[in-house]
Design an enzyme around this catalytic site. Structure first.
Site, PDB file in Angstrom:
ATOM      1  N   GLY A  31       0.803  -1.203   0.000  1.00  0.00           N
ATOM      2  CA  GLY A  31       0.000   0.000   0.000  1.00  0.00           C
ATOM      3  C   GLY A  31       0.841   1.260   0.000  1.00  0.00           C
ATOM      4  N   SER A  43      -7.549   5.668   2.878  1.00  0.00           N
ATOM      5  CA  SER A  43      -6.138   5.353   2.656  1.00  0.00           C
ATOM      6  C   SER A  43      -6.042   4.794   1.243  1.00  0.00           C
ATOM      7  CB  SER A  43      -5.641   4.325   3.674  1.00  0.00           C
ATOM      8  OG  SER A  43      -5.644   4.864   4.975  1.00  0.00           O
ATOM      9  N   THR A  44      -5.758   5.677   0.290  1.00  0.00           N
ATOM     10  CA  THR A  44      -5.769   5.272  -1.123  1.00  0.00           C
ATOM     11  C   THR A  44      -4.697   4.240  -1.423  1.00  0.00           C
ATOM     12  OG1 THR A  44      -4.350   7.141  -1.669  1.00  0.00           O
ATOM     13  CG2 THR A  44      -6.726   7.467  -1.883  1.00  0.00           C
ATOM     14  N   CYS A  45      -3.665   4.209  -0.551  1.00  0.00           N
ATOM     15  CA  CYS A  45      -2.593   3.247  -0.814  1.00  0.00           C
ATOM     16  C   CYS A  45      -3.083   1.818  -0.696  1.00  0.00           C
ATOM     17  CB  CYS A  45      -1.424   3.498   0.131  1.00  0.00           C
ATOM     18  SG  CYS A  45      -1.862   3.351   1.871  1.00  0.00           S
ATOM     19  N   VAL A  46      -4.120   1.588   0.124  1.00  0.00           N
ATOM     20  CA  VAL A  46      -4.656   0.232   0.283  1.00  0.00           C
ATOM     21  C   VAL A  46      -6.129   0.177  -0.106  1.00  0.00           C
ATOM     22  CG1 VAL A  46      -3.001  -0.537   1.999  1.00  0.00           C
ATOM     23  CG2 VAL A  46      -5.038   0.730   2.740  1.00  0.00           C
TER      24      VAL A  46
END
EC number: 2.3.2.26
Length: 1021
Positions: free
Chosen positions: A696, A987-990
């Site tokens: 992520g 949380s755009t990373c995940v």
């Protein structure tokens, strides 16, 4: 015992010495035998020499006696008999011919009543002819030629022999024709230097002999036809024939050449390549001025004749250079950027044989040949044949097709001459409605599988239509194509006709890609019959497939922008089993990837790997979802081939939050981006951020990196009015450091595609075309520079004289190429900066834009704006991209599909798919009241609001290509506490949405809308 004992006599049959070996005895016997044979040979030779000498002596004595007899009766029948018996005695021939000329015609025909006169005089005529051919500069030639002219002239013979005169002249001429009459005349003409043509005394006597047969024999006779064929193959193949003749002789020959008899011309004998070229040049001089006077059958026969000659020429013979991969001049449908594309390493079983050396042509010959492809010549033929029979018209179309094949670097000029001349629209309609509309793909493919059968007459028409219409599309705007233009330029074919036409092209192309691959036939470039290609055209089946494919792809590109065909029009799913097709494509890719290195072109891939050939050349015939699966399978196979362990080691780098782009460039510009990469962020205080990158954090880094490097404020990228990005054409963008940035950005995009990470970036279509090695044309310019596009359309349909606009083949630019709207006298006014004039073609500043070349000008301006200005930037970007993504894989998609591959599909968000592939965390599960309310609220959103939610959670507003099951990590929702005053965060990373437990659906709607529209910040909690 009857006889007393006595010592027996010892007899040695082997010789005197009993010690002599058997080998020695054998050698001695051989030596004596050889000596006897040599002696006999000497005796025989002496006898032969003596006999020869006696014969020579007797012959000399006889010749002396015959010479004496000849001297006593030069003009009589006895003297003539002596001349014939003495043969090639130049002194005797000279004296006889001079005597005959001096005494006049009556003396020549004085003994004509004698039975042997005709037999003797025709032999004497032949001796004179051979003497002329052997020594055309001799002082005796004039007298010889005068005698020959008197003997074969029907008028002279009739004056002295009456009604039998024409028969006698015909008899003498026939004797000469059967003994190389035209070959001898050609030798004499060739031996006369061009510089001496005006003062030559022999040429005015030689030239009438070249056409005398047409006044001796009836036009319907075999002798007439054979003489015409001999004249064409021997006289009209003489280099620079018009330059060799005095004006009077040139006029005489031109007026007496019987081109009306072309319909009865027998097959010509085999002649060399250089002779074919000179024949074409001479025909181009003599016949075009007589087009209007030629009967329709004769004109048709002439067109067929030069078509057959062109079809037998090797590629590039007319350019005097070997056939090579680099074109002699740019073709409209080629792109210079394509030359830098990497080739593919593949196992190949065929070997290329070097082409034969091509002749070097004189500049005057080249100039005459070029008249055959001039706009005036082609349009004259189009105009004349339009009033004649269908046979004339078909013959002309075959000729133009032959010109394209034998003169590939002039293809654009040939097709452009037809389009610009105003005949293009009518010819396209005529080809479609007259021939191609009735064509059947099955019969064409049957010709492919059984090339020995009779040729399908629709193949040449289909190829010419495909070429001509594809060329017309290069400078046809979308408003013209779709029939919305109010100008004079309209699409020659209706959308309904294009639907039928494109399906025919698709069926033919698909059949050719699927069909049997004859390596030897496909690799043949000069054969025009047999298994190398369809009868009647010079192209191999591979070239036929390429022509069909080019036109097909051009039509599909228009349909991709504004669909006009029915659903599934482009698919061939019903003709193949998709599963087995995919498996075969994967196998072919593995074979190519692991084969021994041999560089081949994309065209050759179609030969060696048929399924990949379909995916690379007509990918739209296979469903997009299938091609995406193949693409992901290629990547998976590449990962396996690299031996990557999904849980193995990775490259760990540190990145400062405030300098993501620069640190990413410094750390990753030379790194192996196909491997796993771990990111450790450094905050603004220089401290490492807590947390472990399980994938992520890398996505967060990657998303932030893309946001920075594609920021137009950085100067490397510009955006058009649709906010689509393309490389900045400014000169500073091609500085080495900035080219390294383009290369790095290409690697980053390649990494995104390799990992399946969607990037919310839209690229301009003309720039995406370069990823595929395709050229962009006028229709692509509308999205980049509408004002320039409108200006070029104005020029295209300008009814006045374009030369009044004072345009030339240059552009003026300040580096940013700022273009104002078209005004007369100034198509390219520069708005700011220091101007720089750039030639679009060599010496372009001295070449005015005319009615004939304005389409070329429009093409070159479009090419400059769309390609040349960003050539280095595009190449650097593509170099980085191809380090991660194999170029072959990208060939499976068009521009629009590539954009989907990068950033996801523009299709509506499928809520059932999204909800079915969502994971929950914390206290949430699928039956939690807040989750039930959430889905009820989201389902009430319109598509734009749903896209905003996707962007908020995943950083990309578009759904994944193959559904949300492909989103990595999956879309997830986790509870964020019970504080209802708090907004949802992500949380755009995940791909995680952190959703508070709201008590009412109304509050949830309000807070969620506020969050996704206000772009609430990234939450690390």
């Amino acid at each position: 015992m009857f006889f007393p004992q006595e010592r027996k006599r010892q007899i040695n049959l082997g010789g005197s010495s009993s010690n002599t070996s058997l080998a020695s005895i054998t050698d001695q016997a051989k030596a004596r035998r050889t000596e006897r044979i040599q002696l006999k040979r000497q005796n025989d030779s002496a006898t032969q020499i003596q006999a020869w000498w006696r014969g020579v002596a007797a012959m000399r004595a006889t010749r002396v006696q015959m010479r004496q007899v000849f001297e006593q009766d030069v003009a009589g029948l006895t003297g003539l008999r002596c001349l014939v018996l003495m043969g090639r005695d130049e002194e005797v021939l000279a004296k006889w011919s001079e005597t005959m000329v001096e005494r006049g015609e009556s003396s020549l025909y004085a003994a004509a009543s004698q039975p042997s006169w005709l037999v003797l005089v025709r032999q004497a005529c032949f001796l004179l002819l051979r003497s002329v051919a052997a020594s055309p500069q001799s002082s005796n030639v004039v007298a010889h030629l005068q005698v020959i002219n008197m003997l074969v002239s029907p008028d002279v013979a009739s004056r002295h022999l009456g009604t039998k005169g024409r028969e006698a002249a015909g008899n003498i001429l026939l004797y000469l024709l059967r003994r190389g009459f035209y070959t001898s005349l050609a030798e004499a003409i060739r031996s006369t230097p061009i510089a001496d043509a005006k003062t030559s005394k022999s040429l005015p006597l030689l030239i009438p002999l070249t056409t005398v047969a047409f006044s001796v024999y009836p036009a319907t006779s075999q002798e007439y036809a054979d003489s015409f064929a001999a004249l064409i193959s021997s006289i009209l193949t003489i280099p620079l024939l018009p330059n060799r003749l005095p004006l009077q002789s040139l006029t005489h020959m031109s007026s007496r050449l019987p081109f009306a008899a072309l319909t009865s011309l027998p097959p010509l004998p085999e002649i060399t390549i250089i002779d074919r070229l000179h024949l074409l040049a001479n025909l181009a001089t003599f016949i075009p001025p007589r087009y209007a006077a030629l009967p329709a059958p004769a004109l048709t026969a002439y067109v067929k004749l030069i078509t057959s000659i062109f079809n037998t020429l090797p590629p590039n013979a007319l350019e005097g250079a070997p056939a090579a991969s680099t074109p002699q001049s740019r073709s409209y449908d080629s792109d210079s950027e394509d030359e830098s594309r990497p080739t593919v390493s593949v196992v190949s079983t065929f070997s290329a044989t070097p082409p034969p050396p091509l002749p070097v042509l004189d500049a005057r010959t080249q100039k005459r040949l070029q008249t055959l492809i001039s706009p005036s010549h082609l349009n004259t033929l189009l105009s004349i044949t339009q009033k004649q029979s269908d046979a004339s018209r078909r013959a002309l179309f075959d000729l133009i097709l032959a010109l394209e094949g034998s003169w590939p670097s002039k293809r654009s000029e040939i097709l452009g001459a037809i389009v610009v001349g105003g005949a293009g629209t009518s010819v396209i309609k005529e080809l479609w409605r007259g021939s191609v509309r009735r064509a059947n793909a099955s019969s064409i493919l049957q010709e492919y599988t059984r090339p020995s059968t009779a040729s399908d007459a629709s193949i040449p028409a289909l190829l010419f239509l495909a070429d001509l219409y594809n060329h017309a599309l290069l400078t046809m705007g979308d408003d013209e194509f779709f029939g919305s233009s109010t100008t004079s330029g309209r699409n020659p074919l209706s959308l309904d006709e294009l639907t039928v036409f494109s399906r025919l092209l698709l069926d033919v192309a698909f059949g050719l890609y699927q069909g049997p691959q004859d390596t030897d036939a496909m690799d043949t470039s000069t054969s025009t019959t047999g298994t190398s290609g369809p009868k009647g055209v010079r192209f191999t089946w591979e070239e036929v497939r390429e022509k069909v494919t080019k036109c097909l792809v051009a039509i599909h590109a228009r349909d991709s922008r504004r669909p006009f065909t029915p659903p599934d029009h482009w698919l061939v799913s019903n003709q193949i089993d998709i599963r087995s097709f995919v498996e075969a494509a994967l196998f072919e890719e593995q074979q190519i990837s692991t084969g021994n290195a041999r560089a081949v072109t994309t065209r050759q891939i179609a030969r060696l790997a048929p399924r990949l050939g379909i995916l690379h050349n007509i990918p739209f015939s296979i469903p997009f979802s299938t091609r995406v699966q193949v693409f992901r399978s290629f990547i998976y196979s590449d990962i396996l081939a690299r031996g990557e362990d999904p849980h193995g080691s990775r490259l760990n780098i540190t990145v400062r939050r405030e300098h993501i782009a620069q640190d990413g460039f410094d750390r990753l510009r030379d790194a192996d981006l196909k491997g796993r990469i771990g990111i450790q962020f450094i905050d603004q205080f220089g401290e490492e951020e807590a947390g472990i990158d399980g994938g992520g954090v890398f996505k967060e880094f990657f998303t932030s990196l893309c946001r920075e490097v594609f920021d137009t404020d950085r100067g490397l990228w510009l955006a058009n009015k649709k906010n689509e990005l393309y490389p900045n054409p400014h000169t500073y963008a091609v500085e080495p450091h900035n080219l390294n940035w383009y290369r790095f950005i290409g690697r980053i995009i390649g990494k995104a595609m390799y990992e399946g990470i969607l990037v919310d970036i839209a690229f301009a279509g003309f720039f995406l075309a370069k990823w595929l090695g395709k050229q962009s044309f006028l229709d692509d310019l509308a999205s980049l520079d509408p004002e320039l596009y409108n200006g070029l359309l104005f020029l295209k349909h300008y009814s006045g004289n374009p030369e009044d606009l004072s345009l030339n083949f240059t552009v003026a630019t300040d580096g940013a190429f700022s273009i104002s709207y078209y005004r007369p006298m100034s198509l390219f006014p520069v708005d700011f900066g220091v101007t720089k004039t750039i030639n679009l073609i060599p010496n372009g500043s001295n070449i005015p834009v005319t009615k004939e070349n304005r389409l070329q000008y429009i093409y070159y301006v479009s090419h400059y704006r769309l390609s040349r200005q960003i050539k280095q930037q595009s190449e650097a970007f593509f170099e980085g991209l191809s380090e991660i993504i194999d170029h072959k894989w990208l060939k499976m998609f068009n521009q629009q599909e590539l954009q989907i591959l990068i950033g996801g599909t523009d299709s509506p968000v499928d809520m059932d798919d999204l909800q079915g592939n969502t994971q929950y965390g914390g206290v949430f599960d699928a039956n939690h009241p807040t989750i039930i309310a959430f889905w009820r609220v989201v389902r009430s959103f319109d598509q734009e609001q749903r896209r905003s939610l996707l962007r908020f959670v995943t950083s990309c507003s578009r759904p994944p290509l193959l559904g949300f099951k492909e989103l990595i990590p999956n879309f997830a929702i986790r509870d964020a506490g019970s504080d209802e005053l708090r907004l949802p965060t992500s949380s755009t990373c995940v791909n995680l949405l952190k959703l508070p437990r709201y008590s009412s659906e109304k509050v949830l709607r309000t807070k969620l809308m506020q969050a996704i529209t206000a772009n609430a910040g990234f939450d690390l909690s």
